[in-house]
Design an enzyme around this catalytic site. Sequence first.
Site, PDB file in Angstrom:
ATOM      1  N   ASP A 121       0.900  -1.092  -0.060  1.00 14.01           N
ATOM      2  CA  ASP A 121       0.116  -0.171   0.149  1.00 14.01           C
ATOM      3  C   ASP A 121       0.914   1.219  -0.129  1.00 14.01           C
ATOM      4  OD1 ASP A 121      -2.524  -1.118  -0.016  1.00 14.01           O
ATOM      5  OD2 ASP A 121      -3.157  -0.064   1.734  1.00 14.01           O
ATOM      6  N   ARG A 159     -23.973   6.589   4.967  1.00 13.39           N
ATOM      7  CA  ARG A 159     -25.472   6.515   4.577  1.00 13.39           C
ATOM      8  C   ARG A 159     -26.123   6.801   5.647  1.00 13.39           C
ATOM      9  NH1 ARG A 159     -24.382   0.751   1.762  1.00 13.39           N
ATOM     10  NH2 ARG A 159     -22.949   0.843   3.499  1.00 13.39           N
ATOM     11  N   GLY A 178     -16.896   7.982  -1.781  1.00 16.05           N
ATOM     12  CA  GLY A 178     -16.434   8.582  -3.169  1.00 16.05           C
ATOM     13  C   GLY A 178     -17.381   8.262  -4.229  1.00 16.05           C
ATOM     14  N   ASN A 198     -20.495   6.766  -4.325  1.00  8.05           N
ATOM     15  CA  ASN A 198     -22.038   6.710  -3.953  1.00  8.05           C
ATOM     16  C   ASN A 198     -22.596   7.784  -3.310  1.00  8.05           C
ATOM     17  OD1 ASN A 198     -22.231   3.968  -4.639  1.00  8.05           O
ATOM     18  ND2 ASN A 198     -20.719   3.323  -3.196  1.00  8.05           N
TER      19      ASN A 198
HETATM   20  P1  AMP Z   1     -15.226   0.951   1.398  1.00 10.55           P
HETATM   21  O1  AMP Z   1     -14.284   1.249   2.512  1.00 10.55           O
HETATM   22  O2  AMP Z   1     -14.708   1.551   0.038  1.00 10.55           O
HETATM   23  O3  AMP Z   1     -15.958  -0.351   0.978  1.00 10.55           O
HETATM   24  O4  AMP Z   1     -16.385   2.293   1.751  1.00 10.55           O
HETATM   25  C1  AMP Z   1     -17.261   1.670   2.858  1.00 10.55           C
HETATM   26  C2  AMP Z   1     -18.155   2.890   3.148  1.00 10.55           C
HETATM   27  O5  AMP Z   1     -18.688   3.467   2.265  1.00 10.55           O
HETATM   28  C3  AMP Z   1     -19.215   2.368   4.042  1.00 10.55           C
HETATM   29  O6  AMP Z   1     -18.854   2.401   5.496  1.00 10.55           O
HETATM   30  C4  AMP Z   1     -20.128   3.800   3.721  1.00 10.55           C
HETATM   31  O7  AMP Z   1     -20.031   4.761   4.749  1.00 10.55           O
HETATM   32  C5  AMP Z   1     -19.926   4.151   2.355  1.00 10.55           C
HETATM   33  N1  AMP Z   1     -20.905   4.036   1.542  1.00 10.55           N
HETATM   34  C6  AMP Z   1     -21.289   2.849   0.829  1.00 10.55           C
HETATM   35  N2  AMP Z   1     -22.326   3.250   0.037  1.00 10.55           N
HETATM   36  C7  AMP Z   1     -22.677   4.475   0.366  1.00 10.55           C
HETATM   37  C8  AMP Z   1     -23.719   5.193  -0.365  1.00 10.55           C
HETATM   38  N3  AMP Z   1     -24.740   4.894  -1.060  1.00 10.55           N
HETATM   39  N4  AMP Z   1     -23.895   6.659   0.164  1.00 10.55           N
HETATM   40  C9  AMP Z   1     -22.920   6.895   1.093  1.00 10.55           C
HETATM   41  N5  AMP Z   1     -22.009   6.455   1.528  1.00 10.55           N
HETATM   42  C10 AMP Z   1     -21.767   4.935   1.104  1.00 10.55           C
END
Ligand code: AMP
Length: 364
Positions: free
Chosen positions: A117, A253, A301, A303
């Site tokens: 990373d 969300r 970012g 969604n």
């Molecule tokens: P990641 O670590 O990239 O899987 O991102 C996970 C996080 O993305 C979750 O804890 C949520 O806070 C956020 N997330 C997922 N879907 C949405 C959505 N539709 N709107 C806002 N936040 C989201």
Amino acid sequence: MEGGRLAGEGLGGRETPVTLAKGLIERIGETGGDAADHTAALRQVMESIDLSDLDAIGHRVVHGGSVFSAATVIDDDVVATIEGLVPLAPLHNPAALSGIAVARKLLPDVPQVAVFDTAFHLTIAPEGVTYAIDAELAAAWQIRRYGFHGTSHAYVARKTAALLGRPAKETNVITLHLGNGASACAVQGGRSVATSMGMSPLSGLVMGTRSGDLDPTVIFHLHRVAGLPIEEIERSLTRSAGLQGLTGANDMREIQRRREQGDPAATLAFAVYSRRIREYVGSYLALLGHAHAITFTAGVGENSPSIRAESLHGMSALGIEIDESRNTRGDRLISPDAARVKVCVIPTDEELEIAEETRKALVS
Ligand code: AMP
């Protein structure tokens, strides 16, 4: 551990890898988790995918220190060096080492590659990674900025250049990886020149459960005045801070839902989160001199139109604008056609990038 299987004609045979299968094994070793230990977890993976045509295994390793500037074929020396880096990443590197040990034991004839990373950020200039602390202490204890999420930043910066129809080597992008962990990166001509995470993934942007930037005095104060042990402070800043600390929920969300209902804590958390992004974007614009694009990626970012809009709000004098209907429709390009700085949304694919880095390590 991530399993990167390359499609088709074997190593080097195909330019664009295709994802054949995807899966997740969580909470390894925990009560109610998917697997009792890493051996059981890897056996599950091996049972669920066809391994007959496996060319290599790519392992995601969080901390490569100052040593690993690229994905590296694993041998005993590499394992020993990653073990030596455990003090820098006590929460992350041991899990990667378990995955590597088990995969080498179960599949001894398959080449294994470590993808770090941190590697992408080793191009950052000394002044971008040096903390202004006692230089002897820093050198003795390997204290400096390393940066993380390198595979994701590298991948989305390259995809952004492709979307813009520009050569990656002539494209400057500010990439915003906003997931449960979150970091910003300034990418100049395909190379990282600045990033918001530091010696650990704790600094920089506000995250799901991590604080991001704060005055180190907060830690002394919590210890000396509040009487918390150092382990409890570390747990609090990594597990009970960020959105979780501000609202009791770590999912954006849920924060958005509560904010729409007028909840004051959620409204403040949303504002703190977006403002921190805005501060980094401003600082990276100053560093780069000119950015061709700003790209959002990862869970939040990709969604959250409202976080994207709020983070870049009021920057039209800097050439940064968002087209509201493109933003809410889910387009890849969400700035108006005439905008000087393009704003993009690019889904990250860290597994695919790990597979690609693995291929490169084996053919080089
Ligand atoms: P990641 O670590 O990239 O899987 O991102 C996970 C996080 O993305 C979750 O804890 C949520 O806070 C956020 N997330 C997922 N879907 C949405 C959505 N539709 N709107 C806002 N936040 C989201």
